[in-house]
Design a protein around this motif. Structure first.
Motif, PDB file in Angstrom:
ATOM      1  N   LEU A 191       0.836  -1.191   0.000  1.00 15.87           N
ATOM      2  CA  LEU A 191       0.000   0.000   0.000  1.00 15.87           C
ATOM      3  C   LEU A 191       0.876   1.247   0.000  1.00 15.87           C
ATOM      4  N   GLY A 192       0.534   2.210  -0.870  1.00 16.45           N
ATOM      5  CA  GLY A 192       1.239   3.480  -0.901  1.00 16.45           C
ATOM      6  C   GLY A 192       0.591   4.447   0.079  1.00 16.45           C
ATOM      7  N   LEU A 193       1.275   4.680   1.205  1.00 12.75           N
ATOM      8  CA  LEU A 193       0.730   5.505   2.284  1.00 12.75           C
ATOM      9  C   LEU A 193       1.339   6.898   2.205  1.00 12.75           C
ATOM     10  N   GLU A 194       0.484   7.906   2.160  1.00 11.63           N
ATOM     11  CA  GLU A 194       0.951   9.281   2.044  1.00 11.63           C
ATOM     12  C   GLU A 194       1.322   9.844   3.409  1.00 11.63           C
ATOM     13  N   ASN A 195       2.460  10.536   3.459  1.00 12.62           N
ATOM     14  CA  ASN A 195       2.893  11.241   4.663  1.00 12.62           C
ATOM     15  C   ASN A 195       2.874  10.336   5.892  1.00 12.62           C
ATOM     16  N   GLU A 196       3.357   9.097   5.700  1.00 12.73           N
ATOM     17  CA  GLU A 196       3.328   8.118   6.781  1.00 12.73           C
ATOM     18  C   GLU A 196       4.716   8.044   7.414  1.00 12.73           C
ATOM     19  N   ASP A 197       4.918   8.773   8.501  1.00 12.50           N
ATOM     20  CA  ASP A 197       6.216   8.796   9.170  1.00 12.50           C
ATOM     21  C   ASP A 197       6.286   7.815  10.329  1.00 12.50           C
ATOM     22  N   GLY A 198       5.156   7.536  10.972  1.00 12.76           N
ATOM     23  CA  GLY A 198       5.152   6.621  12.097  1.00 12.76           C
ATOM     24  C   GLY A 198       4.413   5.345  11.775  1.00 12.76           C
ATOM     25  N   MET A 199       3.670   4.833  12.771  1.00 11.83           N
ATOM     26  CA  MET A 199       2.896   3.608  12.607  1.00 11.83           C
ATOM     27  C   MET A 199       1.745   3.842  11.637  1.00 11.83           C
ATOM     28  N   PRO A 200       1.581   2.977  10.618  1.00  7.34           N
ATOM     29  CA  PRO A 200       0.437   3.132   9.705  1.00  7.34           C
ATOM     30  C   PRO A 200      -0.873   3.103  10.474  1.00  7.34           C
ATOM     31  N   ASN A 201      -1.786   4.000  10.103  1.00  9.03           N
ATOM     32  CA  ASN A 201      -3.066   4.053  10.806  1.00  9.03           C
ATOM     33  C   ASN A 201      -4.206   3.691   9.867  1.00  9.03           C
ATOM     34  N   THR A 202      -5.384   3.543  10.463  1.00  7.48           N
ATOM     35  CA  THR A 202      -6.545   3.090   9.708  1.00  7.48           C
ATOM     36  C   THR A 202      -6.872   4.035   8.566  1.00  7.48           C
ATOM     37  N   GLU A 203      -6.842   5.338   8.819  1.00  9.95           N
ATOM     38  CA  GLU A 203      -7.231   6.312   7.798  1.00  9.95           C
ATOM     39  C   GLU A 203      -6.307   6.247   6.591  1.00  9.95           C
ATOM     40  N   SER A 204      -4.997   6.110   6.825  1.00 15.85           N
ATOM     41  CA  SER A 204      -4.060   6.081   5.696  1.00 15.85           C
ATOM     42  C   SER A 204      -4.210   4.798   4.885  1.00 15.85           C
ATOM     43  N   VAL A 205      -4.493   3.678   5.552  1.00  9.63           N
ATOM     44  CA  VAL A 205      -4.680   2.411   4.848  1.00  9.63           C
ATOM     45  C   VAL A 205      -5.960   2.448   4.017  1.00  9.63           C
ATOM     46  N   VAL A 206      -7.050   2.926   4.603  1.00  7.95           N
ATOM     47  CA  VAL A 206      -8.314   3.038   3.871  1.00  7.95           C
ATOM     48  C   VAL A 206      -8.154   3.952   2.663  1.00  7.95           C
ATOM     49  N   ASP A 207      -7.453   5.055   2.837  1.00  8.04           N
ATOM     50  CA  ASP A 207      -7.242   5.991   1.730  1.00  8.04           C
ATOM     51  C   ASP A 207      -6.412   5.359   0.617  1.00  8.04           C
ATOM     52  N   ALA A 208      -5.368   4.608   0.980  1.00  5.84           N
ATOM     53  CA  ALA A 208      -4.526   3.980  -0.037  1.00  5.84           C
ATOM     54  C   ALA A 208      -5.306   2.970  -0.864  1.00  5.84           C
ATOM     55  N   ILE A 209      -6.141   2.162  -0.198  1.00  5.63           N
ATOM     56  CA  ILE A 209      -6.904   1.144  -0.920  1.00  5.63           C
ATOM     57  C   ILE A 209      -7.955   1.792  -1.814  1.00  5.63           C
TER      58      ILE A 209
END
Length: 336
Positions: A191-209
């Motif tokens: 998954l390509g996570l935007e502006n993900e510097d720390g632990m991946p979170n639910t919002e970034s994962v949902v947005d990537a998918i």
């Protein structure tokens, strides 16, 4: 953009899995995963153990659910429990709306698996009246997914929907219930996570998918960039192209990034690796990768294109197979 490998279909003893969430996260870490989605059948109760499992293992855990019904299995991600028991074969959209209203996404699980009585409801039979409502499809299912017969029609259905103009993401799902040392290799869903510097979170994962920033792979990750003039686009992006007869030229760069996991090293034989460019116009071209080569440049015109993706073919367990594929880059005619 940070690309991280996830497993998006898992089960614990809160439904019909045999390993605890902590045990699964320990194994996920051994497999080189950054996160999992917990998708127990018809319950989210397993999330009670999520914080402690993440703290001990460093594995991100995304809340999910697998609606397990007589007419099909649907994955929901990013929301708490969402009611499904009043849904009949022709009104799946009522349930989908409930998930979307809470900010979650839905995906069809293993749509061409054997159904009842082998597996109750595993084969998808719901009537989808508007495919715009479906966020993603599990086109690779179980371990060694390129070699599973029921995945071929799922991949074909996804392709046909792309050809009709729908933007539906494609994922892999191990459908992880248990672990042993004899397990075949599962795929990664990068998954390509935007502006993900720390632990991946639910919002970034949902947005990537939902945005289609996905590469599915048995090992190497495919990275692609489309250039048109001064503009740059990546997986999941929409490229504006000029009308025919004007400057519609584009250039795509594809990079093959090997996995650093010891079980996911590339096999090679005399045929080597093949990069295949696919689109709504069919296969556009293919390139053989020379030994040590990890980058391909391809120039093309965007006229008539709705989407384009890249697939990597090579050896897997001694057989020629698809090793990885990207979700598409999309195209539309520029408006002046």
């Amino acid at each position: 953009m940070k690309w991280l490998p996830f497993e998006l279909h898992t089960h614990t003893p809160h439904s019909d899995g045999t390993h605890t969430l902590l045990e699964m996260c320990i194994k996920a870490r051994e497999l080189g995963l950054s996160g999992i989605a917990l998708t127990d059948h018809n319950t989210t109760s397993g999330m009670v153990d999520a914080a402690s499992a993440t703290e001990e293992t460093g594995i991100s855990i995304i809340p999910g659910l697998e609606w397990t019904t007589f007419y099909g299995h649907m994955l929901t991600l990013g929301v708490p429990y969402s009611e499904w028991r009043d849904l009949g074969p022709s009104d799946i959209h009522k349930g989908v709306d409930r998930v979307h209203e809470q900010g979650g996404i839905v995906g069809i699980a293993h749509p061409f698996s054997l159904g009842s009585p082998i597996c109750t409801g595993c084969h998808w039979e719901y009537v989808v009246k508007d495919w715009n409502d479906i966020d993603y499809m599990e086109v690779w299912h179980e371990t060694l997914p390129p070699m599973r017969n029921h995945n071929a029609p799922a991949f074909e259905q996804w392709t046909n929907l792309l050809n009709q103009g729908y933007r539906i993401s494609a994922t892999a799902g191990r459908d992880w219930h248990r672990s042993s040392e004899e397990d075949d290799l599962p795929a990664y869903t990068y998954l390509g996570l935007e502006n993900e510097d720390g632990m991946p979170n639910t919002e970034s994962v949902v947005d990537a998918i939902s945005s289609g920033r996905i590469c599915v792979s048995m090992g190497p990750r495919l990275e692609l960039q489309v250039e048109r003039g001064v503009n740059r686009y990546g997986i999941g992006d929409m490229v504006e192209v000029e009308t025919p007869g004007e400057n519609g030229n584009c250039k795509m760069t594809v990079r093959v990034i090997p996995s650093d996991h010891p079980d996911r090293q590339l096999e090679t034989d005399e045929q080597g690796l093949m990069i295949i460019f696919e689109s709504n116009l069919g296969e556009l071209t293919r390139y053989s990768l020379a030994e040590g080569q990890d980058e391909i440049h391809h120039s093309f015109r965007g006229d008539g294109l709705l989407w384009m993706r890249v697939r990597l073919n090579g050896m897997l367990n001694g057989a020629l197979s698809t090793l990885a594929f990207t979700n598409p880059v999309y195209f539309k005619e520029a408006i002046h």
